[in-house]
Design a protein around this motif. Structure first.
Motif, PDB file in Angstrom:
ATOM      1  N   ALA A 198       0.834  -1.265  -0.012  1.00 51.08           N
ATOM      2  CA  ALA A 198       0.065   0.200   0.149  1.00 51.08           C
ATOM      3  C   ALA A 198       0.815   1.035   0.046  1.00 51.08           C
ATOM      4  O   ALA A 198       2.226   1.013   0.421  1.00 51.08           O
ATOM      5  CB  ALA A 198      -0.893  -0.101   1.429  1.00 51.08           C
ATOM      6  N   PHE A 199       0.371   2.404  -0.441  1.00 52.93           N
ATOM      7  CA  PHE A 199       0.941   3.522  -0.548  1.00 52.93           C
ATOM      8  C   PHE A 199       0.234   4.540   0.135  1.00 52.93           C
ATOM      9  O   PHE A 199      -0.969   4.679  -0.080  1.00 52.93           O
ATOM     10  CB  PHE A 199       1.646   3.958  -1.911  1.00 52.93           C
ATOM     11  CG  PHE A 199       2.619   3.058  -2.562  1.00 52.93           C
ATOM     12  CD1 PHE A 199       3.973   3.157  -2.220  1.00 52.93           C
ATOM     13  CD2 PHE A 199       2.198   1.894  -3.254  1.00 52.93           C
ATOM     14  CE1 PHE A 199       4.957   2.300  -2.560  1.00 52.93           C
ATOM     15  CE2 PHE A 199       3.240   0.900  -3.659  1.00 52.93           C
ATOM     16  CZ  PHE A 199       4.636   1.363  -3.241  1.00 52.93           C
ATOM     17  N   TYR A 200       1.042   5.890   0.368  1.00 52.21           N
ATOM     18  CA  TYR A 200       0.291   6.911   1.026  1.00 52.21           C
ATOM     19  C   TYR A 200       0.240   8.168   0.402  1.00 52.21           C
ATOM     20  O   TYR A 200       0.318   9.325   0.979  1.00 52.21           O
ATOM     21  CB  TYR A 200       0.434   7.049   2.701  1.00 52.21           C
ATOM     22  CG  TYR A 200       1.847   6.963   3.320  1.00 52.21           C
ATOM     23  CD1 TYR A 200       2.800   8.217   2.837  1.00 52.21           C
ATOM     24  CD2 TYR A 200       2.345   6.067   3.894  1.00 52.21           C
ATOM     25  CE1 TYR A 200       3.929   8.216   3.338  1.00 52.21           C
ATOM     26  CE2 TYR A 200       3.692   6.020   4.218  1.00 52.21           C
ATOM     27  CZ  TYR A 200       4.361   7.143   4.197  1.00 52.21           C
ATOM     28  OH  TYR A 200       5.659   7.273   4.508  1.00 52.21           O
ATOM     29  N   GLY A 201       0.604   8.316  -0.963  1.00 51.95           N
ATOM     30  CA  GLY A 201       0.862   9.166  -1.550  1.00 51.95           C
ATOM     31  C   GLY A 201      -0.474   9.383  -2.751  1.00 51.95           C
ATOM     32  O   GLY A 201      -1.730   8.740  -2.569  1.00 51.95           O
ATOM     33  N   THR A 202      -0.346  10.312  -3.668  1.00 54.01           N
ATOM     34  CA  THR A 202      -1.352  10.477  -4.355  1.00 54.01           C
ATOM     35  C   THR A 202      -1.754   9.213  -5.329  1.00 54.01           C
ATOM     36  O   THR A 202      -0.864   8.914  -5.877  1.00 54.01           O
ATOM     37  CB  THR A 202      -1.096  11.739  -5.291  1.00 54.01           C
ATOM     38  OG1 THR A 202      -2.185  11.988  -6.443  1.00 54.01           O
ATOM     39  CG2 THR A 202       0.297  11.547  -6.219  1.00 54.01           C
ATOM     40  N   PRO A 203      -3.227   9.028  -5.525  1.00 57.06           N
ATOM     41  CA  PRO A 203      -3.418   7.983  -6.111  1.00 57.06           C
ATOM     42  C   PRO A 203      -3.361   8.411  -7.869  1.00 57.06           C
ATOM     43  O   PRO A 203      -3.830   7.392  -8.628  1.00 57.06           O
ATOM     44  CB  PRO A 203      -5.226   7.584  -5.987  1.00 57.06           C
ATOM     45  CG  PRO A 203      -5.664   9.295  -5.376  1.00 57.06           C
ATOM     46  CD  PRO A 203      -4.377   9.678  -4.675  1.00 57.06           C
TER      47      PRO A 203
END
Length: 573
Positions: free
Chosen positions: A292-297
């Motif tokens: 998972a990533f927590y930057g812009t989709p």
């Protein structure tokens, strides 16, 4: 697009189908610098000297430098003007700016160690030895200017010192001490608080990545480039000599716009955090559901695919600035969204695998030099059981931790920019089922076991024993199993108890298209593709290790270099 407007599109369409239709990634143009990414139009809709794809930190710095060199700049951005949320803006606003009085040769050595590692005795080989010397030289020249660069763009901008991110994250690397490495935060106030959202605040109150990008965006807008909003780039236009001479964008109404680049195209479209096929192809372990990533989709790997179609080589594509973070079932492009989880490794918590066993000192997750490597522990493959026992891992904590602090950062990233709802007391996440809650450890183990991703592996006896053993270590003040930092040894003993799933992930991917120190995109023979440049996380220089703030630093350093070199080219005829 019509046959009358373009020539020779059959090969392009075939490649596009291979890239998108099958979900696989073809390595096109391996032995040819004249790969045809798109037919050359008979008529151009828009013209500029330098065309920049993507308006993030790297694109902004490239635009500033190119415009200051006298070039007419055009930017294509997929997001709308009033809702431009990129990784730079969502970040903590941390960047590197070594003391100009430091030893420049030492700074070059430290940079080379971070980028490639071949100057570290224990390394078998460098990560990118063919270009590392030039990259390190560029870093040593430009990085000490970063504070001055930002302050000249906006004198109201303030640097903020962090004790946690004060200097070189890798003190044993060559040049770490002599380089006088410095790391700063960003603000228009006198502080940088990750728990105060300033997305909609007046400029004078902005902090973190919001402040950092405000400086860059306003500087770009002062230079008055033409910006095509809601116009994502679709493909590069390559002439019969293999030079990139333009790009095709797609407007909101679905019509294509052919943009002529008289001097060069710069690709700064970010990574592939939200490209399902690229994650499946490149990330280690279960690349789709295990990360998972927590930057812009909006980072969907567009630039990587376009550059490959033009013959670009790839470089360490699986690299990512990642550790382990939590994620929630809010999906974009079929992929769940992550959150910063710096609470991992804090007192009154542990991390376990799917069986209920600890497997590392939890403080390794959030402290240097290990924090941006810890994802490798999370995706470790059990070669006897042929499975990933730590996907997901679980953060187990008690009500002491739940009540005294927020699991994520409320001012930045996905929570701070409204992608994921989260409350200060964490209870909304509990109500939503994102955090599991139980009165006893046995009950908590049963709830974990009910989760599909646990695959019915959790053993209650293991969890009870693991927590009990950890609590004994807390009484002794010594983690006898993994040597966790003493100051974090707070027991997990106040019910109710909680469980939070953790996945490999972080802010962004770092691998992508290959490029040299001039930021020219390289083909598979290591030769520059004419008139094609790149900067940012799509082509990160930080291939060996990653120090927090490195991405914003290279946005400035290599964005400026790309813009300067692109603008210096003579127009093609």
């Amino acid at each position: 697009m019509t046959d009358s407007k373009f020539k020779g599109i059959k090969r392009r369409d075939f490649i596009k189908g291979a890239l998108v239709g099958t979900g696989a990634l073809a390595l096109t143009g391996i032995n040819s610098r004249s790969a045809e990414a798109a037919g050359v139009p008979k008529k151009w809709d828009v013209e500029a000297d330098v065309v920049i794809l993507g308006f993030g930190g790297a694109g902004a710095c490239a635009a500033i430098e190119a415009a200051d060199a006298g070039a007419k700049v055009l930017i294509l951005e997929k997001q709308p003007q009033n809702n431009l949320i990129n990784n730079t803006r969502m970040s903590g606003g941390i960047y590197h700016s070594p003391d100009p009085a430091g030893d420049r040769k030492a700074l070059k050595e430290y940079a080379k160690a971070m980028f490639s590692g071949e100057n570290i005795p224990a390394m078998l080989e460098g990560e990118q030895p063919d270009v590392s010397d030039g990259l390190a030289e560029a870093w040593a020249q430009f990085a000490p200017e970063n504070v001055d660069f930002l302050k000249k763009l906006d004198p109201a901008f303030n640097t903020v010192a962090f004790s946690r991110f004060s200097g070189a994250a890798f003190p044993t690397f060559p040049g770490a001490k002599e380089s006088k490495y410095r790391v700063y935060g960003s603000s228009f106030t006198n502080k940088a608080d990750f728990n105060i959202p300033t997305m909609n605040s007046p400029k004078s109150e902005k902090m973190n990545g919001e402040a950092f990008f405000t400086v860059l965006r306003e500087a770009v807008e002062k230079r008055k480039p033409r910006i095509l909003w809601e116009t994502p780039a679709q493909r590069l236009i390559v002439n019969d000599k293999g030079a990139v001479i333009g790009v095709v964008g797609k407007k909101k109404d679905g019509k294509e716009v052919c943009c002529k680049a008289r001097r060069a195209v710069i690709v700064t479209t970010g990574g592939y955090e939200y490209s399902l096929p690229m994650r499946r192809a490149f990330l280690e372990g279960p690349g789709v559901e295990g990360w998972a990533f927590y930057g812009t989709p909006e980072n969907t790997g567009d630039g990587i695919a376009m550059a490959m179609q033009a013959g670009a080589a790839l470089a360490k594509v699986g690299k990512a600035a990642s550790r382990i973070i939590t994620a929630v079932p809010i999906r974009h492009h079929g992929l769940k969204m992550g959150l910063i989880t710096d609470s991992v490794g804090g007192a009154n918590s542990i991390v376990i695998d799917n069986y209920g066993n600890r497997y590392a000192a939890e403080t390794l997750v959030t402290t240097d030099p290990s924090r941006y490597f810890f994802y490798k522990e999370a995706v470790k493959f059990d070669i006897t059981k042929l499975m990933y026992p730590r996907v997901p891992s679980w953060m187990i904590f008690d009500d002491t931790l739940r009540s005294k602090g927020t699991i994520t950062s409320l001012g930045i990233s996905t929570a701070g920019f409204g992608f994921v709802p989260w409350t200060k007391d964490n209870m909304d996440a509990v109500k939503r089922g994102w955090i599991l809650k139980a009165d006893t450890l046995e009950e908590l183990a049963a709830k974990i076991k009910e989760q599909k991703e646990n695959r019915k592996l959790m053993e209650a006896a293991n969890l009870v024993r693991t927590v009990g053993r950890f609590n004994e270590f807390c009484k002794k003040g010594n983690d006898e199993d993994y040597g966790r930092k003493t100051g974090t040894l707070g027991p997990v003993d106040k019910p109710p108890y909680y469980a939070l799933p953790l996945y490999a992930g972080g802010p962004n991917t770092k691998g992508g298209i290959a490029a040299n120190a001039r930021r020219e995109v390289l083909d598979w023979l290591g030769k520059p593709i004419p008139r094609l440049f790149t900067a940012g996380e799509i082509s990160s220089a930080l291939k060996f290790v990653y120090q927090g703030g490195g991405n914003l630093t290279e946005c400035i350093v290599f964005g400026r270099i790309a813009g300067r070199n692109a603008a210096a080219l003579k127009p093609w005829k």
